[in-house]
Structure formats: structure tokens, C-alpha cells
Design a protein around this motif. Structure first.
Motif, PDB file in Angstrom:
ATOM      1  N   ASN A 150       0.832  -1.206   0.000  1.00  9.73           N
ATOM      2  CA  ASN A 150       0.000   0.000   0.000  1.00  9.73           C
ATOM      3  C   ASN A 150       0.869   1.260   0.000  1.00  9.73           C
ATOM      4  N   GLU A 151       1.902   1.274   0.822  1.00 12.64           N
ATOM      5  CA  GLU A 151       2.804   2.434   0.877  1.00 12.64           C
ATOM      6  C   GLU A 151       3.496   2.658  -0.469  1.00 12.64           C
ATOM      7  N   LEU A 152       3.895   1.582  -1.119  1.00 11.74           N
ATOM      8  CA  LEU A 152       4.542   1.685  -2.430  1.00 11.74           C
ATOM      9  C   LEU A 152       3.573   2.265  -3.474  1.00 11.74           C
ATOM     10  N   ILE A 153       2.347   1.773  -3.470  1.00 14.79           N
ATOM     11  CA  ILE A 153       1.346   2.274  -4.413  1.00 14.79           C
ATOM     12  C   ILE A 153       1.062   3.749  -4.143  1.00 14.79           C
ATOM     13  N   VAL A 154       0.878   4.116  -2.890  1.00 18.87           N
ATOM     14  CA  VAL A 154       0.614   5.516  -2.535  1.00 18.87           C
ATOM     15  C   VAL A 154       1.779   6.406  -2.949  1.00 18.87           C
ATOM     16  N   LYS A 155       3.006   5.949  -2.711  1.00 23.98           N
ATOM     17  CA  LYS A 155       4.197   6.723  -3.081  1.00 23.98           C
ATOM     18  C   LYS A 155       4.198   7.061  -4.567  1.00 23.98           C
ATOM     19  N   HIS A 157       1.687   6.731  -6.734  1.00 27.56           N
ATOM     20  CA  HIS A 157       0.472   7.454  -7.119  1.00 27.56           C
ATOM     21  C   HIS A 157       0.639   8.944  -6.836  1.00 27.56           C
ATOM     22  N   ASN A 158       1.135   9.270  -5.656  1.00 26.89           N
ATOM     23  CA  ASN A 158       1.333  10.682  -5.306  1.00 26.89           C
ATOM     24  C   ASN A 158       2.354  11.354  -6.217  1.00 26.89           C
ATOM     25  N   SER A 159       3.436  10.666  -6.532  1.00 26.88           N
ATOM     26  CA  SER A 159       4.444  11.274  -7.404  1.00 26.88           C
ATOM     27  C   SER A 159       3.919  11.415  -8.828  1.00 26.88           C
ATOM     28  N   SER A 160       2.987  10.552  -9.231  1.00 26.38           N
ATOM     29  CA  SER A 160       2.437  10.650 -10.586  1.00 26.38           C
ATOM     30  C   SER A 160       1.539  11.872 -10.747  1.00 26.38           C
ATOM     31  N   GLN A 161       1.067  12.416  -9.638  1.00 25.83           N
ATOM     32  CA  GLN A 161       0.186  13.583  -9.710  1.00 25.83           C
ATOM     33  C   GLN A 161       0.921  14.821 -10.226  1.00 25.83           C
ATOM     34  N   ARG A 170      -1.003   4.467 -16.461  1.00 27.89           N
ATOM     35  CA  ARG A 170      -0.704   3.045 -16.359  1.00 27.89           C
ATOM     36  C   ARG A 170      -1.585   2.469 -15.252  1.00 27.89           C
ATOM     37  N   THR A 171      -2.171   1.348 -15.502  1.00 29.86           N
ATOM     38  CA  THR A 171      -3.103   0.739 -14.552  1.00 29.86           C
ATOM     39  C   THR A 171      -2.415  -0.392 -13.802  1.00 29.86           C
ATOM     40  N   PHE A 172      -2.537  -0.367 -12.509  1.00 26.98           N
ATOM     41  CA  PHE A 172      -2.043  -1.440 -11.653  1.00 26.98           C
ATOM     42  C   PHE A 172      -3.244  -1.979 -10.906  1.00 26.98           C
TER      43      PHE A 172
END
Length: 180
Positions: A150-155, A157-161, A170-172
Motif C-alpha cells: 500500500n505504501e509503495l502504491i501511494v508513493k 500514485h502521489n508522485s504521478s500527480q 498506467r493501470t495497476f
């Protein structure tokens, strides 16, 4: 009161949510959504927008008068668009299977669109990946794994903003089945 879980997990509403996620804080009009979601009739998109609005999953961020019509711009309510643990806990087994089926269908539709895009662009390299792993984990390790994932996905996701609009989406999609 609209059942939020049912409002979220529906193939058309998933497509609307994805379109709104991609639009960011600028929002989209229903007509813009129809143009992005090509395989769904306009009346159907409008009907599902209303369901999502009633459930609080989306909201109107601005209204703009164009000739004699007022265009409404919608955005996703990020927190409301999440299926909370309590909602999932209260779902019946049949509802959970339906939700999971909708999720899988939405992924299948996205993958099909991706393959069609590859073909239209005459690209031969498919960069999609699939994996299935079974692990023997005690409860603590399982919890730690979920937390780290979850932390990796959030990291990311936030940087992709902050990435440019020219960067591709890209869909995960990850499914965890606690025991088999």
C-alpha cells in the motif's frame, strides 16, 4: 440512500470514475465523459452520473453557462470513491462475488482497449505483465506485506500527480486473497 458499494462497483460507473481520475481537479462535463467512454450511450452515462452524484462519489465543481444551457463540471470525491472496510464487511457473499466480477470485467475492458490501441498504433511490443504468486505468510508478515504494498502504491500514485499530462496512464490492479 444509495448503496455506495453498488454505486462504485458497476462497469459504467468504473469507466466514469476512471475518466474523472484522468481529468484531475479540472473536472469533466457529461458530454466530455461520453466522448471518452465511447462504448456507452449518452443517456446511460447521464443516468450513471446521477447515481454517483446521489451517492456522493462525484460532485459538481463548477457550472458554466454556454448559450442557454448550464454545463456542469464533475470531479471524483476521492475519499467517498473508496469502498470502506465497513461497506465491504456488510456485503453479502453474492454481492462480493458481483463486485469482484465487475472489477474483473473493468480490467478486461481496459486491457482490450490497450490491445486495440497497440494495434491502431502499429506497435508490436506489449508491455503489460501478469503474475500470480502464492506465499506462506504468518499473520504479521501478511499484514506487513499489505502495508508495504500500500505504501509503495501511494508513493508512486502521489508522485504521478506531478507528472506532465503527456505521460501515459498506467493501470495497476492487485487482488489479494488471504487464504486458499
Amino acid at each position: 440512500m444509495v448503496n455506495k458499494a453498488e454505486a462504485l462497483i458497476h462497469p459504467v460507473r468504473i469507466k466514469i470514475s476512471q475518466a474523472l481520475i484522468r481529468s484531475g481537479e479540472h473536472g469533466l462535463t457529461p458530454l466530455e465523459m461520453v466522448k471518452m467512454i465511447k462504448d456507452v450511450p449518452q443517456a446511460t452515462v447521464y443516468r450513471h452520473i446521477q447515481v454517483m452524484l446521489d451517492a456522493g462519489i462525484i460532485r459538481i465543481i463548477k457550472e458554466k453557462k454556454v448559450r442557454s444551457v448550464v454545463e456542469k463540471y464533475y470531479v471524483l470525491n476521492a475519499e467517498e470513491a473508496k469502498l470502506k472496510g465497513e461497506d465491504w464487511k456488510n456485503a453479502t457473499m453474492e454481492e462480493k462475488l458481483n463486485y469482484f466480477s465487475y472489477y474483473q470485467i473493468a480490467l478486461l475492458n481496459q486491457y482490450e482497449s490497450y490491445l486495440a490501441k497497440l494495434k491502431n498504433q502499429e506497435r508490436t511490443q506489449d508491455l503489460s505483465t501478469f503474475s500470480l504468486a502464492e506465499m506462506r505468510l504468518d499473520e504479521k508478515s501478511f499484514h506487513d506485506f499489505q502495508q508495504e504494498l500500500n505504501e509503495l502504491i501511494v508513493k508512486y500514485h502521489n508522485s504521478s500527480q506531478t507528472n506532465k499530462d503527456s505521460e501515459p496512464f498506467r493501470t495497476f490492479a492487485i487482488t489479494i486473497i488471504p487464504e486458499t
